[in-house]
Design a protein around this motif. Structure first.
Motif, PDB file in Angstrom:
ATOM      1  N   UNK A  35       0.499  15.465 -33.101  1.00 52.44           N
ATOM      2  CA  UNK A  35      -0.730  15.185 -33.843  1.00 52.44           C
ATOM      3  C   UNK A  35      -1.716  16.343 -33.763  1.00 52.44           C
ATOM      4  N   UNK A  36      -2.541  16.455 -34.784  1.00 53.63           N
ATOM      5  CA  UNK A  36      -3.695  17.347 -34.774  1.00 53.63           C
ATOM      6  C   UNK A  36      -4.963  16.494 -34.860  1.00 53.63           C
ATOM      7  N   UNK A  37      -5.947  16.859 -34.058  1.00 57.64           N
ATOM      8  CA  UNK A  37      -7.269  16.258 -34.085  1.00 57.64           C
ATOM      9  C   UNK A  37      -8.289  17.391 -34.230  1.00 57.64           C
ATOM     10  N   UNK A  38      -9.528  17.018 -34.531  1.00 61.32           N
ATOM     11  CA  UNK A  38     -10.604  18.002 -34.547  1.00 61.32           C
ATOM     12  C   UNK A  38     -11.891  17.364 -34.034  1.00 61.32           C
ATOM     13  N   UNK A  39     -12.805  18.233 -33.568  1.00 65.22           N
ATOM     14  CA  UNK A  39     -14.046  17.744 -32.988  1.00 65.22           C
ATOM     15  C   UNK A  39     -15.161  18.740 -33.223  1.00 65.22           C
ATOM     16  N   UNK A  40     -16.335  18.218 -33.553  1.00 60.87           N
ATOM     17  CA  UNK A  40     -17.553  19.012 -33.631  1.00 60.87           C
ATOM     18  C   UNK A  40     -18.533  18.481 -32.600  1.00 60.87           C
ATOM     19  N   UNK A  41     -19.575  19.258 -32.273  1.00 58.04           N
ATOM     20  CA  UNK A  41     -20.566  18.758 -31.296  1.00 58.04           C
ATOM     21  C   UNK A  41     -21.245  17.463 -31.748  1.00 58.04           C
ATOM     22  N   UNK A  42     -21.274  17.234 -33.065  1.00 56.92           N
ATOM     23  CA  UNK A  42     -21.995  16.067 -33.573  1.00 56.92           C
ATOM     24  C   UNK A  42     -21.130  14.820 -33.688  1.00 56.92           C
ATOM     25  N   UNK A  43     -19.809  14.992 -33.629  1.00 56.67           N
ATOM     26  CA  UNK A  43     -18.919  13.861 -33.872  1.00 56.67           C
ATOM     27  C   UNK A  43     -17.918  13.690 -32.746  1.00 56.67           C
ATOM     28  N   UNK A  44     -17.379  12.483 -32.661  1.00 54.71           N
ATOM     29  CA  UNK A  44     -16.269  12.243 -31.748  1.00 54.71           C
ATOM     30  C   UNK A  44     -15.022  12.919 -32.302  1.00 54.71           C
ATOM     31  N   UNK A  45     -14.051  13.135 -31.422  1.00 56.20           N
ATOM     32  CA  UNK A  45     -12.794  13.726 -31.848  1.00 56.20           C
ATOM     33  C   UNK A  45     -12.139  12.823 -32.898  1.00 56.20           C
ATOM     34  N   UNK A  46     -11.698  13.407 -33.997  1.00 59.39           N
ATOM     35  CA  UNK A  46     -11.132  12.607 -35.075  1.00 59.39           C
ATOM     36  C   UNK A  46      -9.717  13.053 -35.428  1.00 59.39           C
ATOM     37  N   UNK A  47      -8.925  12.093 -35.836  1.00 58.02           N
ATOM     38  CA  UNK A  47      -7.551  12.337 -36.249  1.00 58.02           C
ATOM     39  C   UNK A  47      -7.521  13.168 -37.524  1.00 58.02           C
TER      40      UNK A  47
END
Length: 116
Positions: A35-47
């Motif tokens: 899987x790949x996920x991504x995350x920004x300082x403003x959001x939770x880690x997302x699929x």
């Protein structure tokens, strides 16, 4: 031990492309969904996307469907994320993930910045 090492991030202009790689070790890569996920300082880690162990089944978040393509090379123990038509909202740290023996493993992440 399980190790995941991402690479390929960088700075790209809107509309551009990047290809991320995640090299895996410490487990039988060809037996597991990746899987790949991504995350920004403003959001939770997302699929973002996932791919079955043989690469026959893929799934994508609605926000990237049609622009991103996940693939894998089981001979190289590597999973890829081809990102096209990038948007500023794709800016994030991208993480590779695998679920092995009731544990979730993550790489260190690779930064993708989409900006003009």
């Amino acid at each position: 031990q399980v190790q995941l090492v991402e690479s390929g991030g960088g700075l790209v202009e809107p509309g551009g492309s990047l290809r991320l790689s995640c090299e895996a070790s410490g487990f039988t890569f060809s037996s597991y969904t990746m899987r790949w996920y991504r995350q920004t300082p403003e959001k939770e880690r997302e699929f973002v996307a996932d791919i079955s162990n043989r690469g026959t089944i893929t799934d994508y978040a609605d926000s990237v469907s049609g622009r991103f393509t996940i693939s894998r090379d089981n001979a190289k123990n590597t999973v890829y994320l081809q990102m096209n038509s990038l948007k500023p909202e794709d800016t994030a740290v991208y993480y590779c993930n695998v679920h092995v023996s009731s544990n979730f493993y993550w790489g260190q992440g690779t930064q993708v910045t989409v900006s003009s």
